[in-house]
Scaffold this active site. Structure first.
Site, mmCIF file in Angstrom:
data_model
loop_
_atom_site.group_PDB
_atom_site.id
_atom_site.type_symbol
_atom_site.label_atom_id
_atom_site.label_comp_id
_atom_site.label_asym_id
_atom_site.label_seq_id
_atom_site.Cartn_x
_atom_site.Cartn_y
_atom_site.Cartn_z
ATOM 1 N N ASN A 55 12.159 6.216 -3.867
ATOM 2 C CA ASN A 55 12.222 6.823 -5.368
ATOM 3 C C ASN A 55 11.468 8.197 -5.253
ATOM 4 O O ASN A 55 11.586 8.894 -4.558
ATOM 5 C CB ASN A 55 11.944 6.022 -6.469
ATOM 6 C CG ASN A 55 10.570 5.190 -6.403
ATOM 7 O OD1 ASN A 55 10.216 4.129 -5.815
ATOM 8 N ND2 ASN A 55 9.840 5.790 -7.468
ATOM 9 N N ASP A 56 10.750 8.247 -6.157
ATOM 10 C CA ASP A 56 9.948 9.657 -6.548
ATOM 11 C C ASP A 56 9.797 10.736 -5.411
ATOM 12 O O ASP A 56 8.809 10.133 -4.484
ATOM 13 C CB ASP A 56 8.712 9.695 -7.484
ATOM 14 C CG ASP A 56 8.856 8.834 -8.744
ATOM 15 O OD1 ASP A 56 10.090 8.204 -9.121
ATOM 16 O OD2 ASP A 56 8.088 8.546 -9.258
ATOM 17 N N GLN A 72 7.749 8.141 -2.813
ATOM 18 C CA GLN A 72 7.626 6.584 -3.045
ATOM 19 C C GLN A 72 8.334 5.846 -2.179
ATOM 20 O O GLN A 72 9.623 6.019 -1.956
ATOM 21 C CB GLN A 72 8.014 6.264 -4.406
ATOM 22 C CG GLN A 72 6.783 6.970 -5.387
ATOM 23 C CD GLN A 72 5.701 6.167 -5.534
ATOM 24 O OE1 GLN A 72 5.408 5.410 -6.284
ATOM 25 N NE2 GLN A 72 4.657 6.592 -4.977
ATOM 26 N N TRP A 80 13.121 -1.970 -4.752
ATOM 27 C CA TRP A 80 11.622 -1.385 -5.192
ATOM 28 C C TRP A 80 10.572 -2.728 -4.900
ATOM 29 O O TRP A 80 10.897 -3.613 -5.129
ATOM 30 C CB TRP A 80 11.479 -1.107 -6.695
ATOM 31 C CG TRP A 80 10.392 -0.416 -6.875
ATOM 32 C CD1 TRP A 80 9.992 1.025 -6.861
ATOM 33 C CD2 TRP A 80 9.162 -1.027 -7.269
ATOM 34 N NE1 TRP A 80 8.827 1.134 -7.250
ATOM 35 C CE2 TRP A 80 8.223 0.035 -7.828
ATOM 36 C CE3 TRP A 80 8.872 -2.310 -7.782
ATOM 37 C CZ2 TRP A 80 6.907 0.055 -8.060
ATOM 38 C CZ3 TRP A 80 7.694 -2.491 -8.174
ATOM 39 C CH2 TRP A 80 6.630 -1.592 -8.742
ATOM 40 N N PHE A 115 1.283 4.523 -6.458
ATOM 41 C CA PHE A 115 2.353 5.179 -7.231
ATOM 42 C C PHE A 115 2.229 6.859 -7.005
ATOM 43 O O PHE A 115 1.373 7.148 -6.533
ATOM 44 C CB PHE A 115 2.196 4.979 -8.598
ATOM 45 C CG PHE A 115 2.656 3.508 -9.095
ATOM 46 C CD1 PHE A 115 2.970 2.546 -8.029
ATOM 47 C CD2 PHE A 115 3.017 3.121 -10.461
ATOM 48 C CE1 PHE A 115 3.629 1.262 -8.436
ATOM 49 C CE2 PHE A 115 3.550 1.963 -10.831
ATOM 50 C CZ PHE A 115 3.795 1.184 -9.869
ATOM 51 N N SER A 116 3.191 7.404 -7.598
ATOM 52 C CA SER A 116 3.455 8.816 -7.512
ATOM 53 C C SER A 116 2.264 9.698 -7.610
ATOM 54 O O SER A 116 1.422 9.373 -8.498
ATOM 55 C CB SER A 116 4.673 9.164 -8.211
ATOM 56 O OG SER A 116 5.729 8.617 -8.054
ATOM 57 N N ARG A 175 -0.578 7.748 -15.399
ATOM 58 C CA ARG A 175 -0.108 7.903 -13.955
ATOM 59 C C ARG A 175 0.576 9.073 -13.824
ATOM 60 O O ARG A 175 0.945 9.978 -14.593
ATOM 61 C CB ARG A 175 0.860 6.766 -13.680
ATOM 62 C CG ARG A 175 2.083 6.757 -14.660
ATOM 63 C CD ARG A 175 2.989 5.789 -14.213
ATOM 64 N NE ARG A 175 4.048 5.531 -15.380
ATOM 65 C CZ ARG A 175 4.108 4.580 -16.542
ATOM 66 N NH1 ARG A 175 3.069 3.677 -16.612
ATOM 67 N NH2 ARG A 175 5.164 4.361 -17.110
ATOM 68 N N GLU A 230 6.356 10.648 -18.051
ATOM 69 C CA GLU A 230 5.554 10.563 -16.755
ATOM 70 C C GLU A 230 5.930 11.562 -15.768
ATOM 71 O O GLU A 230 6.708 12.522 -16.122
ATOM 72 C CB GLU A 230 5.792 9.406 -16.127
ATOM 73 C CG GLU A 230 7.156 8.753 -16.308
ATOM 74 C CD GLU A 230 7.384 7.192 -15.516
ATOM 75 O OE1 GLU A 230 6.600 6.571 -15.425
ATOM 76 O OE2 GLU A 230 8.695 7.292 -14.843
ATOM 77 N N TRP A 318 16.706 4.751 -12.241
ATOM 78 C CA TRP A 318 16.571 3.284 -12.441
ATOM 79 C C TRP A 318 17.689 2.588 -13.048
ATOM 80 O O TRP A 318 18.259 3.064 -13.686
ATOM 81 C CB TRP A 318 15.197 3.143 -13.210
ATOM 82 C CG TRP A 318 14.043 3.700 -12.887
ATOM 83 C CD1 TRP A 318 13.513 4.725 -13.123
ATOM 84 C CD2 TRP A 318 13.227 3.323 -11.520
ATOM 85 N NE1 TRP A 318 12.429 5.100 -12.302
ATOM 86 C CE2 TRP A 318 12.345 4.097 -11.266
ATOM 87 C CE3 TRP A 318 13.596 2.287 -10.675
ATOM 88 C CZ2 TRP A 318 11.305 4.153 -10.230
ATOM 89 C CZ3 TRP A 318 12.540 2.151 -9.681
ATOM 90 C CH2 TRP A 318 11.730 3.030 -9.505
HETATM 91 C C1 FRU Z 1 7.878 6.638 -11.715
HETATM 92 C C2 FRU Z 1 6.958 5.507 -11.256
HETATM 93 C C3 FRU Z 1 6.662 5.516 -9.608
HETATM 94 C C4 FRU Z 1 6.693 4.129 -9.273
HETATM 95 C C5 FRU Z 1 7.779 3.270 -10.130
HETATM 96 C C6 FRU Z 1 7.152 2.148 -10.966
HETATM 97 O O1 FRU Z 1 9.198 6.814 -11.296
HETATM 98 O O2 FRU Z 1 5.908 4.976 -11.889
HETATM 99 O O3 FRU Z 1 5.380 6.263 -9.447
HETATM 100 O O4 FRU Z 1 7.180 4.023 -8.003
HETATM 101 O O5 FRU Z 1 8.055 4.244 -11.147
HETATM 102 O O6 FRU Z 1 8.047 1.341 -11.272
#
Ligand code: FRU
Length: 503
Positions: A55-56, A72, A80, A115-116, A175, A230, A318
């Protein structure tokens, strides 16, 4: 004396061993499994994880002559899971090599994932800043942590992590640290929704990258701008400051905010000494989505050595469908894009100029009239589409197989640009003056096996979406506007080489 030296050496050896992450078992797993993934939707020139879930983007920098991009990553299956940091590097932003996994969640402060965050190139070091996530007994904790590398390949977590344990008011969602240098001071912005569920971004400062002091709240929602902000990014662009972030909780309004979550920006002038913006308001009226397609989230920028601001994002959303997950992998990045500020303070988004290097043969160079069709003949290509005279409607439809379509449409009466990939909530539409100032209609389109990115005009608007063709794409021209089409076959540039053991 000798004994003391031996003891001190043994201690440091132990500390280094404790900190060094053992990634060899993951690398063996990846090497073995990457040969088995299904290739039907696999991109040729976009970054995707070698196996598993992506992901990110989480760190995008230039270090020792190479671009490094972190992301990620869940290596063990295509859904995930506990987040690792994947890593790719490139000399030219086009050819990317897979590097060994950079972060593995192993420490007590990151039991449910790294996480990111972001990366910084400082002297001979790459320093990663990331959010450690833990979830126990229905309680989630998020802390900020760092890891350091001296060779750009192997990362060691800082012994005294976390470097920031919690925000000053004890809220728990905390975060995605994005770190940047301004003059001699480092700054960090972090997403931190308020206790009453309003999006908020905090700003910190540091002189040494280890100890961080709160400057205060950089920006927060007054109530109409969603409950989570975020993945913040904050940077200067053509004399202004751009705050780019991802939002949860916006309600669709006409053609805006049609995705589950949005990534967009506000522009202003920020005074670092006072921690304040001039004439600044964040509302649904001033927040602009930076991409209008179906699959775009968590944008992340970097400054190139020659001073360009480049952006990359996850070409996903998502809860959207990832058909490739049946093939052992899921998710891809967008292309790197260059940002500029227009006179009306809109951010212009253009493909990074390096991408010209992907072009191989010219496959089409002709004017098509409405009703005509041609075959794309290849999975990975670029189209330059031009119309000097625009009728009521310019229209191009990609036929994907089994009756599925992806359609681009410009409606000149209403000055609206739309893309439609079919299905429920398949249309994305926005106001766009295609032919402003005598300019012709211009689309630059990148297709890569299972993605499409449509750049409109001179960076005015982009639509990024995943598509899942089940046959070679054929393209038909509709509406009443003849379109000149130039098609290039684009070469394969990602993931063909083996990762380095050491550089
Ligand atoms: C934002 C995030 C990522 C993490 C995920 C958690 O996209 O917080 O840092 O992988 O979503 O669900």
């Amino acid at each position: 004396m000798r004994r003391a030296v031996v003891l001190v050496c043994a201690f440091f050896y132990w500390v280094a061993g404790e900190l060094a992450q053992d990634v060899s078992h993951i690398e063996t797993y990846i090497m073995h499994n990457r040969r088995q993934i299904g290739r039907r939707f696999r991109p040729h020139y976009h970054v995707a994880a070698p196996v598993g879930w992506l992901n990110d983007p989480a760190g995008f920098i230039h270090y020792a002559g190479k671009y490094h991009l972190f992301y990620q990553f869940h290596p063990y299956n295509s859904a995930w899971g506990p987040m690792h940091w994947g890593h790719v590097a490139s000399d030219n932003l086009v050819d990317w090599e897979h590097y060994p996994v950079a972060l593995v969640p192993q420490k007590p402060y990151e039991t449910s994932g790294c996480f990111s965050g972001s990366a910084v190139a400082y002297g001979n070091y790459i320093i990663l800043f990331y959010t450690g996530n833990t979830h126990m007994d229905n309680t989630t904790r998020q802390t900020q942590n760092m890891a350091v590398s001296t060779d750009g390949v192997v990362f060691q977590k800082y012994l005294y992590n976390p470097i920031i344990r919690e925000p000053v008011d004890g809220t728990w969602q905390f975060r995605h640290p994005k770190v940047f240098l301004r003059g001699v001071a480092w700054y960090m912005v972090i997403g931190n929704p308020t206790r009453d569920n309003r999006g908020r971004i905090l700003i910190y400062t540091s002189s040494d990258l280890y100890s961080w002091h709160s400057v205060g709240v950089l920006a927060e929602s007054l109530g109409d701008m969603g409950h989570v902000w975020e993945n913040p990014d904050f940077f200067e662009l053509d004399g202004y400051h751009v705050l780019l972030f991802s939002v949860h909780g916006l309600q669709p309004e006409a053609y805006e905010f049609r995705n589950l979550y949005q990534t967009g920006y506000v522009v202003g002038k920020y005074n670092f000494e006072m921690n304040s913006f001039e004439n600044f308001e964040i509302s649904t009226a001033t927040f602009n989505e930076i991409d209008r397609g179906h699959d775009f989230y968590s944008a992340h920028t970097m400054l190139t050595p020659d001073g360009r601001r480049l952006m990359i994002a996850w070409m996903g959303m998502w809860q959207n469908e990832f058909s490739e997950s049946a093939d052992g992998w899921a998710g891809m990045m967008t292309l790197p894009r260059e940002l500029r500020l227009a006179a009306d303070l809109k951010v212009l988004v253009r493909p990074a100029r390096e991408l010209l290097d992907l072009r191989q043969d010219i496959m089409e160079d002709a004017t098509y009239t409405p009703g005509e069709t041609f075959d794309a003949e290849t999975k990975s290509f670029e189209l330059l589409v031009l119309a000097k005279e625009i009728g009521q409607e310019a229209n191009m439809t990609f036929h994907l197989g089994r009756g599925r379509k992806y359609m681009l449409l410009y409606d000149s009466k209403h000055q609206q640009m739309s893309v439609d990939r079919g299905g429920v909530n398949g249309v994305r539409r926005a106001f766009w003056r295609a032919a402003a100032n005598g300019r012709p209609l211009y689309w630059r389109i990148f297709v890569d096996a299972s993605s499409v990115e449509v750049f409109c005009g001179d960076g005015d608007m982009v639509f990024s979406s995943r598509i899942y063709p089940t046959k070679r794409i054929s393209i038909s021209i509709g509406g009443d506007t003849p379109l000149h089409v130039k098609q290039y076959k684009l070469r394969r540039s990602v993931g063909i080489s083996r990762p380095p053991k050491k550089i």
